[in-house]
Design a protein around this motif. Structure first.
Motif, PDB file in Angstrom:
ATOM      1  N   ILE A 108      22.040 -78.007  90.223  1.00  0.00           N
ATOM      2  CA  ILE A 108      22.985 -76.882  90.274  1.00  0.00           C
ATOM      3  C   ILE A 108      23.340 -76.396  88.874  1.00  0.00           C
ATOM      4  O   ILE A 108      23.354 -75.185  88.606  1.00  0.00           O
ATOM      5  N   ASN A 109      23.581 -77.321  87.978  1.00  0.00           N
ATOM      6  CA  ASN A 109      23.973 -76.944  86.618  1.00  0.00           C
ATOM      7  C   ASN A 109      22.803 -76.405  85.798  1.00  0.00           C
ATOM      8  O   ASN A 109      22.948 -75.409  85.066  1.00  0.00           O
ATOM      9  N   LYS A 110      21.650 -77.039  85.919  1.00  0.00           N
ATOM     10  CA  LYS A 110      20.496 -76.636  85.116  1.00  0.00           C
ATOM     11  C   LYS A 110      20.074 -75.194  85.418  1.00  0.00           C
ATOM     12  O   LYS A 110      19.731 -74.425  84.516  1.00  0.00           O
ATOM     13  N   PHE A 111      20.106 -74.829  86.701  1.00  0.00           N
ATOM     14  CA  PHE A 111      19.644 -73.499  87.095  1.00  0.00           C
ATOM     15  C   PHE A 111      20.798 -72.533  87.382  1.00  0.00           C
ATOM     16  O   PHE A 111      20.576 -71.444  87.902  1.00  0.00           O
ATOM     17  N   ASN A 112      22.021 -72.974  87.052  1.00  0.00           N
ATOM     18  CA  ASN A 112      23.197 -72.098  87.172  1.00  0.00           C
ATOM     19  C   ASN A 112      23.314 -71.496  88.583  1.00  0.00           C
ATOM     20  O   ASN A 112      23.556 -70.294  88.762  1.00  0.00           O
ATOM     21  N   LEU A 113      23.149 -72.342  89.592  1.00  0.00           N
ATOM     22  CA  LEU A 113      23.046 -71.868  90.973  1.00  0.00           C
ATOM     23  C   LEU A 113      24.356 -71.326  91.536  1.00  0.00           C
ATOM     24  O   LEU A 113      24.340 -70.438  92.396  1.00  0.00           O
ATOM     25  N   PHE A 114      25.483 -71.835  91.082  1.00  0.00           N
ATOM     26  CA  PHE A 114      26.757 -71.328  91.587  1.00  0.00           C
ATOM     27  C   PHE A 114      26.929 -69.838  91.284  1.00  0.00           C
ATOM     28  O   PHE A 114      27.508 -69.096  92.073  1.00  0.00           O
ATOM     29  N   LYS A 115      26.443 -69.403  90.148  1.00  0.00           N
ATOM     30  CA  LYS A 115      26.590 -67.996  89.766  1.00  0.00           C
ATOM     31  C   LYS A 115      25.504 -67.110  90.370  1.00  0.00           C
ATOM     32  O   LYS A 115      25.733 -65.934  90.647  1.00  0.00           O
ATOM     33  N   LYS A 116      24.331 -67.673  90.584  1.00  0.00           N
ATOM     34  CA  LYS A 116      23.202 -66.878  91.063  1.00  0.00           C
ATOM     35  C   LYS A 116      23.199 -66.680  92.577  1.00  0.00           C
ATOM     36  O   LYS A 116      22.633 -65.705  93.076  1.00  0.00           O
TER      37      LYS A 116
END
Length: 416
Positions: A108-116
């Motif tokens: 989740i953090n590496k690919f910034n999934l919360f924002k995407k």
């Protein structure tokens, strides 16, 4: 599971929910969807899952684009990483392994999934998501109160005539899952009650804004499923959605060692979660407390059934002796037991248990349950022993969160 207050109450609630949903479905049949499949990111933690990871990804690709799928090979010593890459999804290799919860956070953090993405879909590497799962889940999310949606586990059940020891263990888990789903989960996830004790991690979609408020990788916990549910209820984040029509094809342990390890891991994780979160005044804890009390008593009783059986057969084997007569005189002092023999108790327990097995076997079109169910008592005893033996390590032990998957087997994309 005991036929007690908890199961009877939640079965009734589930039946009421079924009636309500018939009318609600007619009312909302023409509603346009608010969300799209492209709003979802899939995260798959995988540890030594080379036999199943490609089938898992291919099943997801029936309803989602490969660019939306993210895999973490967590400390794998096999070809999990390379197999996942062959499917064209985003894959990371974590060494040394950090455990499922930390692997999820890493993705989740590496690919910034919360924002995407608006939604985060957590899927176990051995699970094959049905092609209609995403569509059905997004429809449930049209209710703004629904913050989490999880599916129901189904199994691959090969056609066979002669009983197999491996499928005996699978059949036992399948029957237990069906009882939990029909006697508890369906009623507990109705929007007017909504007190499920666990958010299963094998196939669950969270709103990103909701998952962001939950601590996934809490130190010292063996699993995250229970802890996420406890946090969700304590913070009063909304409602949890579930429906049997949302299907994920799963794999169950097919041998005693893997069954023991997996169920013990779950039980210890549950008691760790109880210790971590404590008790607070709520309908959630009133329901959970009663359930814990009934299941614990049920487990203790099952552990004593072999001794009760020995007491019953001992007069035929050894003749009457003082200890047996004392025991009979004692239990006949209580209520209905004044006119009930030990044989009556054992036969009633078996008939009830076997009857439930037959019903679920017929519902699932698995007639072989009629044979396997004759020998389920052994697994009842084992499961009870696991539960009772997990209490002390659950309340006093700690864990790194790392796990070893049960033995996997490769199956096709279509299961039955």
């Amino acid at each position: 599971m005991p036929l007690g207050i908890s199961s009877g109450f939640w079965l009734l609630v589930g039946l009421i929910r079924s009636v309500f949903e018939i009318f609600d479905k007619r009312k909302n049949s023409n509603r346009k969807p608010k969300h799209k499949p492209s709003d979802i990111a899939v995260v798959i933690p995988a540890h030594n899952e080379e036999l199943v990871i490609r089938a898992c990804i291919r099943a997801l690709k029936q309803s989602l684009d490969k660019k939306q799928i993210y895999v973490a090979s967590d400390g794998s010593s096999d070809k999990t990483y390379f197999k996942a890459r062959l499917e064209g999804v985003k894959v990371v290799n974590i060494h040394p392994g950090v455990g499922k919860a930390k692997a999820l956070v890493y993705l989740i953090n590496k690919f910034n999934l919360f924002k995407k993405y608006k939604f985060i879909f957590i899927v176990d590497a051995d699970t094959k998501i049905d092609k209609n799962f995403v569509k059905g889940a997004l429809k449930m999310f049209e209710d703004q109160e629904i913050k989490v949606v999880f599916g129901t586990a189904r199994i691959y059940w090969p056609s066979h005539f002669w009983p197999r020891l491996s499928l005996y263990f699978v059949a036992y888990r399948e029957r237990l899952n069906r009882m939990l789903q029909y006697f508890f989960m369906f009623g507990q996830t109705w929007k007017y009650t909504n007190v499920p004790y666990v958010i299963p991690g094998f196939a669950t979609i969270y709103r990103s804004t909701t998952l962001k408020q939950l601590k996934i990788d809490t130190p010292g916990l063996l699993i995250e499923d229970f802890h996420l549910a406890f946090q969700f209820h304590r913070k009063k984040l909304g409602k949890i959605g579930y429906h049997p029509a949302l299907i994920g094809w799963d794999q169950h342990p097919d041998n005693l060692i893997d069954y023991w390890k997996q169920v013990r891991r779950w039980n210890i994780g549950f008691f760790q979660t109880v210790k971590k979160n404590g008790i607070w005044p709520s309908f959630f804890w009133a329901s959970l407390g009663l359930f814990m009390f009934e299941v614990t008593l049920h487990a203790i009783f099952l552990l004593f059934v072999p001794f009760i059986t020995l007491y019953w057969v001992s007069p035929w084997l050894f003749g009457h002796f003082f200890l047996y007569d004392t025991f009979v005189d004692f239990y006949r002092q209580f209520g209905l037991f004044q006119n009930v023999s030990l044989l009556d108790i054992l036969v009633t327990i078996f008939l009830y248990d076997y009857g439930m097995t037959i019903v679920f076997g017929l519902m699932g079109k698995k007639p072989q349950f009629a044979i396997y169910g004759l020998f389920f008592f052994f697994m009842h005893f084992v499961t009870s022993l696991i539960l009772i033996s997990s209490i002390i390590p659950g309340f006093f032990g700690k864990s790194t969160g790392r796990w070893i998957s049960p033995k996997r087997y490769s199956v096709g994309l279509t299961s039955g």
